[in-house]
Scaffold this motif. Structure first.
Motif: not given
Length: 105
Positions: A10-13, A15-16, A64, A67-68, A82
């Protein structure tokens, strides 16, 4: 508790779907991470409804962190609409994190 603990799913959702998200990348064994934890909690409570504050344990969410490009902790990334707009490595005081959010509200 105002802090959210996102997962890889759910991380992408997170921040989006939120305008402003402050993410604290930490580990339970990290001394400086423990030092800033109360500051992050206070900022989360004070800015609830204005910004989302999240904590990600780099040992539990390695994908995660990778990715960063998290290589040192604590690392705090501020996302706006986002996208990462500020990355800060190392421990700072509460005012630093509050000001970081305040500048982008």
């Amino acid at each position: 508790m105002a802090i959210v603990h996102p997962t890889a799913e759910n991380f992408d959702a997170l921040i989006r779907d939120n305008k402003l998200v402050l993410v604290d990348f930490f580990a339970t064994w990290c001394g400086p991470c423990k030092m800033i934890a109360p500051f992050i909690e206070e900022v989360a409570e004070e800015y609830e409804g204005k910004a989302v504050v999240a904590k990600i344990d780099v040992d539990e969410a390695q994908e995660i962190a990778a990715e960063y490009g998290i290589s040192s902790i604590p690392t705090v990334i501020l996302f706006k609409d986002g996208a990462p707009i500020h990355t800060e490595v190392g421990a700072h005081d509460k005012a630093f994190y509050a000001n970081l959010i305040e500048m982008h509200l």
